[in-house]
Design an enzyme around this catalytic site. Structure first.
Site, PDB file in Angstrom:
ATOM      1  N   SER A  12      -5.030   3.527   2.573  1.00 20.89           N
ATOM      2  CA  SER A  12      -3.631   3.889   2.355  1.00 20.89           C
ATOM      3  C   SER A  12      -3.489   4.721   1.094  1.00 20.89           C
ATOM      4  O   SER A  12      -3.840   4.284  -0.008  1.00 20.89           O
ATOM      5  CB  SER A  12      -2.775   2.634   2.229  1.00 20.89           C
ATOM      6  OG  SER A  12      -1.486   3.010   1.792  1.00 20.89           O
ATOM      7  N   HIS A  35      -4.197   6.869   5.848  1.00 22.98           N
ATOM      8  CA  HIS A  35      -2.917   6.236   6.186  1.00 22.98           C
ATOM      9  C   HIS A  35      -1.864   6.722   5.190  1.00 22.98           C
ATOM     10  O   HIS A  35      -2.022   6.561   3.981  1.00 22.98           O
ATOM     11  CB  HIS A  35      -3.088   4.717   6.128  1.00 22.98           C
ATOM     12  CG  HIS A  35      -1.861   3.950   6.501  1.00 22.98           C
ATOM     13  ND1 HIS A  35      -1.525   3.697   7.815  1.00 22.98           N
ATOM     14  CD2 HIS A  35      -0.903   3.376   5.757  1.00 22.98           C
ATOM     15  CE1 HIS A  35      -0.399   2.987   7.848  1.00 22.98           C
ATOM     16  NE2 HIS A  35       0.001   2.782   6.607  1.00 22.98           N
ATOM     17  N   ASP A  37       1.919   6.525   3.934  1.00 21.84           N
ATOM     18  CA  ASP A  37       3.138   5.708   3.940  1.00 21.84           C
ATOM     19  C   ASP A  37       4.342   6.529   3.491  1.00 21.84           C
ATOM     20  O   ASP A  37       4.485   6.835   2.305  1.00 21.84           O
ATOM     21  CB  ASP A  37       2.960   4.507   3.004  1.00 21.84           C
ATOM     22  CG  ASP A  37       2.013   3.466   3.572  1.00 21.84           C
ATOM     23  OD1 ASP A  37       2.206   3.045   4.720  1.00 21.84           O
ATOM     24  OD2 ASP A  37       1.069   3.081   2.853  1.00 21.84           O
ATOM     25  N   MET A  39       8.173   6.538   2.788  1.00 22.78           N
ATOM     26  CA  MET A  39       9.250   5.571   2.507  1.00 22.78           C
ATOM     27  C   MET A  39      10.474   6.303   1.986  1.00 22.78           C
ATOM     28  O   MET A  39      10.348   7.215   1.162  1.00 22.78           O
ATOM     29  CB  MET A  39       8.790   4.565   1.459  1.00 22.78           C
ATOM     30  CG  MET A  39       7.520   3.823   1.817  1.00 22.78           C
ATOM     31  SD  MET A  39       7.183   2.549   0.592  1.00 22.78           S
ATOM     32  CE  MET A  39       5.561   1.994   1.109  1.00 22.78           C
ATOM     33  N   HIS A  68       2.642   6.517   8.719  1.00 23.32           N
ATOM     34  CA  HIS A  68       3.441   5.292   8.907  1.00 23.32           C
ATOM     35  C   HIS A  68       4.813   5.538   8.297  1.00 23.32           C
ATOM     36  O   HIS A  68       4.945   5.588   7.075  1.00 23.32           O
ATOM     37  CB  HIS A  68       2.706   4.129   8.216  1.00 23.32           C
ATOM     38  CG  HIS A  68       3.447   2.829   8.235  1.00 23.32           C
ATOM     39  ND1 HIS A  68       3.100   1.768   7.426  1.00 23.32           N
ATOM     40  CD2 HIS A  68       4.507   2.390   8.970  1.00 23.32           C
ATOM     41  CE1 HIS A  68       3.913   0.750   7.650  1.00 23.32           C
ATOM     42  NE2 HIS A  68       4.785   1.102   8.578  1.00 23.32           N
ATOM     43  N   MET A  70       8.259   4.466   7.188  1.00 25.70           N
ATOM     44  CA  MET A  70       9.150   3.345   6.847  1.00 25.70           C
ATOM     45  C   MET A  70      10.474   3.966   6.429  1.00 25.70           C
ATOM     46  O   MET A  70      10.837   3.985   5.253  1.00 25.70           O
ATOM     47  CB  MET A  70       8.514   2.497   5.739  1.00 25.70           C
ATOM     48  CG  MET A  70       7.371   1.642   6.267  1.00 25.70           C
ATOM     49  SD  MET A  70       6.277   1.079   4.955  1.00 25.70           S
ATOM     50  CE  MET A  70       5.252   2.522   4.833  1.00 25.70           C
ATOM     51  N   MET A 139       2.732  -5.477  10.958  1.00 31.08           N
ATOM     52  CA  MET A 139       2.744  -5.555   9.493  1.00 31.08           C
ATOM     53  C   MET A 139       2.316  -6.951   9.059  1.00 31.08           C
ATOM     54  O   MET A 139       2.821  -7.954   9.563  1.00 31.08           O
ATOM     55  CB  MET A 139       4.138  -5.268   8.935  1.00 31.08           C
ATOM     56  CG  MET A 139       4.600  -3.823   9.056  1.00 31.08           C
ATOM     57  SD  MET A 139       3.538  -2.605   8.238  1.00 31.08           S
ATOM     58  CE  MET A 139       3.558  -3.159   6.527  1.00 31.08           C
ATOM     59  N   GLY A 144       6.930  -1.900   2.187  1.00 33.74           N
ATOM     60  CA  GLY A 144       7.581  -1.378   0.987  1.00 33.74           C
ATOM     61  C   GLY A 144       6.639  -1.166  -0.183  1.00 33.74           C
ATOM     62  O   GLY A 144       6.777  -0.193  -0.916  1.00 33.74           O
ATOM     63  N   PHE A 145       5.684  -2.073  -0.347  1.00 27.56           N
ATOM     64  CA  PHE A 145       4.844  -1.996  -1.547  1.00 27.56           C
ATOM     65  C   PHE A 145       3.388  -2.331  -1.230  1.00 27.56           C
ATOM     66  O   PHE A 145       3.123  -3.159  -0.354  1.00 27.56           O
ATOM     67  CB  PHE A 145       5.365  -2.955  -2.620  1.00 27.56           C
ATOM     68  CG  PHE A 145       6.777  -2.628  -3.035  1.00 27.56           C
ATOM     69  CD1 PHE A 145       7.021  -1.663  -4.012  1.00 27.56           C
ATOM     70  CD2 PHE A 145       7.860  -3.249  -2.422  1.00 27.56           C
ATOM     71  CE1 PHE A 145       8.327  -1.329  -4.368  1.00 27.56           C
ATOM     72  CE2 PHE A 145       9.170  -2.921  -2.774  1.00 27.56           C
ATOM     73  CZ  PHE A 145       9.405  -1.958  -3.752  1.00 27.56           C
ATOM     74  N   ASP A 177      -1.622  -3.912   8.584  1.00 29.88           N
ATOM     75  CA  ASP A 177      -1.312  -3.180   7.353  1.00 29.88           C
ATOM     76  C   ASP A 177      -0.675  -4.130   6.349  1.00 29.88           C
ATOM     77  O   ASP A 177       0.397  -4.673   6.599  1.00 29.88           O
ATOM     78  CB  ASP A 177      -0.351  -2.031   7.714  1.00 29.88           C
ATOM     79  CG  ASP A 177       0.007  -1.161   6.519  1.00 29.88           C
ATOM     80  OD1 ASP A 177      -0.568  -1.351   5.437  1.00 29.88           O
ATOM     81  OD2 ASP A 177       0.869  -0.281   6.699  1.00 29.88           O
ATOM     82  N   GLY A 199      -5.148  -0.413   1.160  1.00 34.34           N
ATOM     83  CA  GLY A 199      -4.796   0.395  -0.006  1.00 34.34           C
ATOM     84  C   GLY A 199      -5.577  -0.041  -1.216  1.00 34.34           C
ATOM     85  O   GLY A 199      -6.593   0.558  -1.579  1.00 34.34           O
ATOM     86  N   SER A 200      -5.122  -1.137  -1.830  1.00 38.35           N
ATOM     87  CA  SER A 200      -5.771  -1.606  -3.063  1.00 38.35           C
ATOM     88  C   SER A 200      -7.241  -1.928  -2.862  1.00 38.35           C
ATOM     89  O   SER A 200      -8.047  -1.687  -3.769  1.00 38.35           O
ATOM     90  CB  SER A 200      -5.069  -2.857  -3.611  1.00 38.35           C
ATOM     91  OG  SER A 200      -3.883  -3.124  -2.953  1.00 38.35           O
TER      92      SER A 200
HETATM   93  C1  DX5 Z   1       3.122  -1.323   2.677  1.00 37.50           C
HETATM   94  C2  DX5 Z   1       2.334  -0.139   3.227  1.00 37.50           C
HETATM   95  C3  DX5 Z   1       0.875  -0.306   3.184  1.00 37.50           C
HETATM   96  C4  DX5 Z   1       0.290  -0.495   1.804  1.00 37.50           C
HETATM   97  C5  DX5 Z   1      -0.861  -1.445   1.934  1.00 37.50           C
HETATM   98  O1  DX5 Z   1       4.450  -1.188   3.049  1.00 37.50           O
HETATM   99  O2  DX5 Z   1       2.705   0.092   4.586  1.00 37.50           O
HETATM  100  O3  DX5 Z   1       0.209   0.733   3.876  1.00 37.50           O
HETATM  101  O4  DX5 Z   1      -0.166   0.673   1.203  1.00 37.50           O
HETATM  102  O5  DX5 Z   1      -1.374  -1.692   0.666  1.00 37.50           O
HETATM  103  P1  DX5 Z   1      -2.381  -2.888   0.366  1.00 37.50           P
HETATM  104  O6  DX5 Z   1      -3.587  -2.655   1.221  1.00 37.50           O
HETATM  105  O7  DX5 Z   1      -2.619  -2.752  -1.082  1.00 37.50           O
HETATM  106  O8  DX5 Z   1      -1.664  -4.160   0.752  1.00 37.50           O
HETATM  107 ZN    ZN Z   2       1.496   1.482   5.829  1.00 41.54          ZN
END
Ligand code: DX5
Ligand code: ZN
Length: 226
Positions: A12, A35, A37, A39, A68, A70, A139, A144-145, A177, A199-200
């Site tokens: 991500s 990926h 995101d 938002m 993705h 959102m 999800m 969101g984060f 995700d 992501g992280s």
């Molecule tokens: C959250 C995003 C994810 C996010 C995942 O709303 O849709 O794609 O980046 O991040 P991690 O893997 O750090 O949970």
């Molecule tokens: Zn996502």
């Protein structure tokens, strides 16, 4: 396009460095998709970027884009992401007015059509429209984060959705995700996920390449066992 085989690992970009995006895209060349995101500060409280940024990411990325959305009003905005060349465009069921018409439009443009549901949305809401989609995103955190904890309570819903899709003859991909890491990916793979956003766990690792390979290996082992 030749589609990558499962298990697919999609880092991500939310966890990437937004002002060094070119370098951070180059670091995920061994991933399956990037990926992205999007938002809008309405559907979710956070705000990232829109089509202009995603178009440059599309031109720069070494791997195809898994977008993705959102955002509110995907009926209006989603086709733009398909038109700029994203391999897949996933919108939220909770935000869409006419999800089937939108999925058809995305496929017509040439993208894989995806639909996402939040942790609180029942999987049954998708049963009747499963075959309109190429991928289903369950999800595993509230959208969101980045950096939130994986919600294992979403796994029975995922498992039931996969079973229902196969019963209906759908080959849709099942993506998870949120909170996917070395510790949680096996749970999601065992429940039937074949596509994993991280992501992280990817960008926070010392070696991005090793993190991608490690996640893929763990997912493969868990899906063989289940
Ligand atoms: C959250 C995003 C994810 C996010 C995942 O709303 O849709 O794609 O980046 O991040 P991690 O893997 O750090 O949970
Ligand atoms: Zn996502």
């Amino acid at each position: 396009m030749n589609l990558p085989a499962a298990p697919r690992i999609n880092p991500s970009l939310l966890a990437a460095d937004f002002v060094n995006m070119q370098a951070d895209l180059a670091r995920i060349a061994t991933a399956d998709f990037a990926h992205v995101d999007v938002m809008d500060n309405h559907f979710v409280p956070n705000l990232t970027f829109g089509p202009q940024m995603v178009a440059r990411i599309q031109e720069t990325s070494p791997v195809p884009l898994d977008v993705h959305l959102m955002i509110d009003d995907p009926d209006r905005w989603a086709p733009e992401y398909a038109e700029l060349g994203a391999a897949s465009v996933t919108f939220h069921l909770e935000a869409a007015v006419e999800p089937v018409a939108l999925a058809r439009r995305l496929r017509e443009i040439g993208a894989r059509a995806g639909i996402a549901i939040k942790p609180g949305t029942a999987g049954e809401a998708l049963y009747e429209i499963l075959d309109e989609f190429d991928q289903i995103l369950v999800m595993t955190v509230e959208p969101g984060f980045g950096g939130q904890s994986f919600m294992p309570e979403t796994m029975p819903k995922l498992q039931a959705l996969v079973a229902e899709a196969r019963r209906r003859g759908s080959n849709a991909w099942f993506e998870v995700d949120g909170g996917i890491s070395d510790d949680t990916i096996a749970l999601a793979a065992a429940a039937g996920a074949d596509t994993f956003v991280a992501g992280s766990a990817v960008y926070g690792a010392d070696s991005v390449e090793a993190a991608i390979a490690g996640l893929r290996e763990r997912a493969r082992a868990a899906s063989l066992e289940s």
